[in-house]
Design a protein around this motif. Structure first.
Motif, mmCIF file in Angstrom:
data_model
loop_
_atom_site.group_PDB
_atom_site.id
_atom_site.type_symbol
_atom_site.label_atom_id
_atom_site.label_comp_id
_atom_site.label_asym_id
_atom_site.label_seq_id
_atom_site.Cartn_x
_atom_site.Cartn_y
_atom_site.Cartn_z
ATOM 1 N N SER A 1 5.152 -27.158 25.020
ATOM 2 C CA SER A 1 6.371 -27.898 24.663
ATOM 3 C C SER A 1 7.028 -28.423 25.930
ATOM 4 N N SER A 2 7.551 -29.653 25.854
ATOM 5 C CA SER A 2 8.152 -30.253 27.042
ATOM 6 C C SER A 2 9.296 -31.176 26.662
ATOM 7 N N ILE A 3 10.151 -31.456 27.640
ATOM 8 C CA ILE A 3 11.223 -32.440 27.538
ATOM 9 C C ILE A 3 11.074 -33.400 28.708
ATOM 10 N N LEU A 4 10.912 -34.694 28.414
ATOM 11 C CA LEU A 4 10.756 -35.710 29.460
ATOM 12 C C LEU A 4 9.628 -35.349 30.419
ATOM 13 N N GLY A 5 8.554 -34.750 29.874
ATOM 14 C CA GLY A 5 7.417 -34.385 30.705
ATOM 15 C C GLY A 5 7.594 -33.101 31.478
ATOM 16 N N ILE A 6 8.736 -32.437 31.319
ATOM 17 C CA ILE A 6 8.991 -31.169 32.001
ATOM 18 C C ILE A 6 8.714 -30.033 31.022
ATOM 19 N N CYS A 7 7.841 -29.117 31.406
ATOM 20 C CA CYS A 7 7.431 -28.043 30.504
ATOM 21 C C CYS A 7 8.573 -27.062 30.279
ATOM 22 N N ILE A 8 8.872 -26.783 29.004
ATOM 23 C CA ILE A 8 9.912 -25.800 28.678
ATOM 24 C C ILE A 8 9.338 -24.599 27.931
ATOM 25 N N GLN A 9 8.047 -24.668 27.559
ATOM 26 C CA GLN A 9 7.412 -23.535 26.880
ATOM 27 C C GLN A 9 5.915 -23.567 27.134
ATOM 28 N N LYS A 10 5.400 -22.477 27.653
ATOM 29 C CA LYS A 10 3.962 -22.351 27.841
ATOM 30 C C LYS A 10 3.363 -21.528 26.710
ATOM 31 N N SER A 11 2.056 -21.701 26.506
ATOM 32 C CA SER A 11 1.304 -20.892 25.560
ATOM 33 C C SER A 11 0.049 -20.389 26.244
ATOM 34 N N VAL A 12 -0.479 -19.291 25.744
ATOM 35 C CA VAL A 12 -1.702 -18.705 26.279
ATOM 36 C C VAL A 12 -2.773 -18.754 25.198
ATOM 37 N N GLY A 13 -3.889 -19.425 25.504
ATOM 38 C CA GLY A 13 -4.994 -19.518 24.560
ATOM 39 C C GLY A 13 -5.911 -18.310 24.671
ATOM 40 N N ASN A 14 -6.366 -17.798 23.524
ATOM 41 C CA ASN A 14 -7.227 -16.623 23.479
ATOM 42 C C ASN A 14 -8.370 -16.833 22.499
ATOM 43 N N CYS A 15 -9.467 -16.144 22.743
ATOM 44 C CA CYS A 15 -10.507 -15.957 21.730
ATOM 45 C C CYS A 15 -10.390 -14.509 21.265
ATOM 46 N N CYS A 16 -10.074 -14.326 19.993
ATOM 47 C CA CYS A 16 -9.872 -12.983 19.454
ATOM 48 C C CYS A 16 -10.996 -12.649 18.485
ATOM 49 N N PHE A 17 -11.498 -11.419 18.584
ATOM 50 C CA PHE A 17 -12.655 -10.998 17.820
ATOM 51 C C PHE A 17 -12.292 -9.892 16.833
ATOM 52 N N ASN A 18 -13.245 -9.549 15.971
ATOM 53 C CA ASN A 18 -12.987 -8.570 14.929
ATOM 54 C C ASN A 18 -12.900 -7.145 15.463
ATOM 55 N N THR A 19 -13.514 -6.900 16.607
ATOM 56 C CA THR A 19 -13.510 -5.575 17.204
ATOM 57 C C THR A 19 -13.419 -5.707 18.714
ATOM 58 N N ARG A 20 -13.070 -4.600 19.363
ATOM 59 C CA ARG A 20 -13.105 -4.569 20.824
ATOM 60 C C ARG A 20 -14.544 -4.713 21.313
ATOM 61 N N LEU A 21 -15.476 -4.106 20.597
ATOM 62 C CA LEU A 21 -16.880 -4.209 20.965
ATOM 63 C C LEU A 21 -17.339 -5.666 20.959
ATOM 64 N N GLY A 22 -16.908 -6.437 19.951
ATOM 65 C CA GLY A 22 -17.268 -7.846 19.897
ATOM 66 C C GLY A 22 -16.782 -8.605 21.109
ATOM 67 N N ARG A 23 -15.553 -8.328 21.533
ATOM 68 C CA ARG A 23 -15.007 -8.996 22.722
ATOM 69 C C ARG A 23 -15.789 -8.620 23.973
ATOM 70 N N ILE A 24 -16.145 -7.342 24.127
ATOM 71 C CA ILE A 24 -16.875 -6.895 25.319
ATOM 72 C C ILE A 24 -18.257 -7.549 25.388
#
Length: 373
Positions: free
Chosen positions: A275-298
Motif C-alpha cells: 500500500s502506498s500514497i503518492l508512491g510512498i510506501c505506507i504498508q509492507k507485506s511479507v509473502g510466504n509459501c505455507c504448507f500442510n505440515t512442518r515436514l512439507g516445508r522442510i
C-alpha cells in the motif's frame, strides 16, 4: 510552526478502520467540521527506512487559503524579506501558504493528495493451493496432475498504517503440530488441518464483521478448526491468538498466515510494498509459501535446490510466491541423505541422523505406494 492537531487518531478512525472492516472503497462520511481536515493526505519517510509505514509518518493536510492544503510533516515557517515577501527556507520549489485562520505563511517538502483513493493497495491473492483436478480410473489411479507437498501463497503484514501499527507477522508460537505419529501415513488428516485453518479464520473474521464480539468471533473460529482435528491443535492458544489478531487490525489472511508461520509450516519469500500514497510506501507485506505440515516445508526448502526445474524461478517473488508441489518424478529424484530433518524430529523423539534417514526412506516409500499404486 502550523501543524494539524492529532492527525493520527483522525486517520485511523475515519479512513483506516472503515478499510479494515471491508469497505469497498476509501470513501467515507464524517462530520462537516472534520471533513476539511481529511480531504487531503500526505506521507513521508521520516526515519529513512524506505517507507512511511511507521507511526507519525502519515498525516491529514491542513486547509490553507485559496483551497490549498499544507502537509504538516516537515512543515516550516516561511521567512519575510525587507519588502514583506515570504519565501520558503526549503527552497523556491515549495510555495508559502497562509492558514485559513490567518497568521504567518508556512511551507512543506511533502505533497498532499485527495483522501478519496489516496491509498493504492495491491489486491490480496486468495491462493487455495493445488486443486483436486482429476478423477480416478478403474484401478483407483489419479487421472490428473499429482503434486506432493504442495503449498499456498499467503501474505501477512508487519507493523504499518493499515494494521494500526500492529505486527501481524509476529511469531506467536506453535498452534498446529505435525503430530506424534507418522506424518505421511496420516497425510490426509494433516491436509484437513491446514484447510481447517482457512475455514476457522474465515468464520472468525465473518463473525467479527457481522457484529460479534472479539471473544465470540475467536471462539467461532477456533470451533471451526476443532471440528477438523482437535488432536493436532492447541485450542486455548488458537482462541487467544485469533482474539489478539482481531483486536490488532489484522485481516483473515494475516491470521491464517500467522498461525501457519508460528507453527513452522511457512517459508518466507520476502517483503514488498502493498500500500502506498503518492508512491510512498505506507504498508509492507511479507509473502510466504505455507504448507500442510512442518515436514512439507522442510522437504521443500531442502529439496528444491536439488532440482533443475526450480533453478530459474526458485520461490518466485514476494508478491507472487511460487508454491507448487513436487511431481512424482521430482519427488523420486530427491536425495534424502543430503537433507537435515532433525528440526522435524526434534518435536518427536531424539534420533541419530542415520536413523532419521532410514525412517524417512521408509515413510517416503510408503507414501509413493499410496499415490502411485
Amino acid at each position: 510552526m502550523n501543524r494539524a492537531p492529532s492527525p493520527a487518531r483522525h486517520i485511523l478512525r475515519h479512513l483506516i478502520l472503515p478499510a479494515l472492516l471491508g469497505a469497498g472503497s476509501l470513501l467515507f462520511t464524517m462530520p462537516a467540521r472534520a471533513q476539511s481536515q481529511a480531504e487531503q493526505l500526505c506521507a513521508a519517510d521520516l526515519n529513512g527506512n524506505g517507507d512511511a509505514a511507521d507511526p507519525g509518518e502519515i498525516a491529514t493536510c491542513t486547509a490553507m487559503t485559496g483551497s490549498t492544503f499544507l502537509c504538516p510533516l516537515g512543515q516550516v515557517t516561511c521567512t519575510a524579506d525587507a519588502q514583506g515577501d515570504y519565501s520558503c527556507p526549503l527552497g523556491s520549489l515549495y510555495p508559502c501558504l497562509t492558514p485559513d485562520s490567518g497568521g504567518t505563511p508556512a511551507c512543506s517538502p511533502n505533497a498532499c493528495t485527495p483522501s478519496a483513493g489516496a491509498i493504492t493497495t495491491s489486491p490480496v491473492v486468495d491462493d487455495l493451493g493445488a486443486a483436486n483436478d482429476g478423477t480416478l480410473d478403474e484401478a483407483g489411479n489419479c487421472n490428473g496432475a499429482i503434486e506432493i507437498f504442495s503449498g499456498r501463497a499467503l501474505r501477512c503484514r508487519p507493523a504499518g498504517l493499515l494494521t494500526t501499527f500492529s505486527n501481524c507477522c509476529r511469531n506467536r508460537g506453535s498452534i498446529i503440530k505435525d503430530g506424534t505419529g507418522s506424518a505421511l501415513t496420516s497425510l490426509s488428516t494433516k491436509i484437513a488441518v491446514a484447510k481447517g485453518v482457512f475455514s476457522g479464520m474465515r468464520a472468525a473474521y465473518a463473525a467479527f464483521q457481522a457484529g460479534a464480539s472479539a471473544s465470540q468471533a475467536a471462539s467461532a473460529g477456533a470451533g471451526a478448526i476443532i471440528g477438523i482435528d482437535p488432536t493436532s491443535l492447541a485450542i486455548s492458544l488458537a482462541i487467544n491468538l485469533v482474539l489478539e489478531f482481531l483486536l490488532s487490525g489484522c485481516d483473515q489472511q494475516d491470521m491464517e498466515a500467522g498461525i501457519l508461520r508460528g507453527s513452522g509450516m511457512c517459508h518466507e519469500v520476502g517483503a514488498y510494498c502493498s500500500s502506498s500514497i503518492l508512491g510512498i510506501c505506507i504498508q509492507k507485506s511479507v509473502g510466504n509459501c505455507c504448507f500442510n505440515t512442518r515436514l512439507g516445508r522442510i522437504i521443500q526448502e531442502q529439496g528444491r535446490p536439488q532440482l533443475k526445474s526450480f533453478n530459474s524461478i526458485g520461490w518466485g517473488s514476494p508478491k507472487s510466491p511460487y508454491c507448487r508441489g513436487f511431481t512424482p518424478e521430482e519427488f523420486q529424484a530427491l536425495d534424502f541423505s543430503r537433507m537435515d530433518l532433525s528440526e522435524y524430529y526434534s518435536d518427536l523423539t531424539a534420533k541419530t541422523q542415520s536413523n532419521i534417514q532410514i525412517d524417512m526412506k521408509e515413510r517416503i516409500d510408503a507414501y509413493m505406494q499410496t499415490v502411485i499404486p
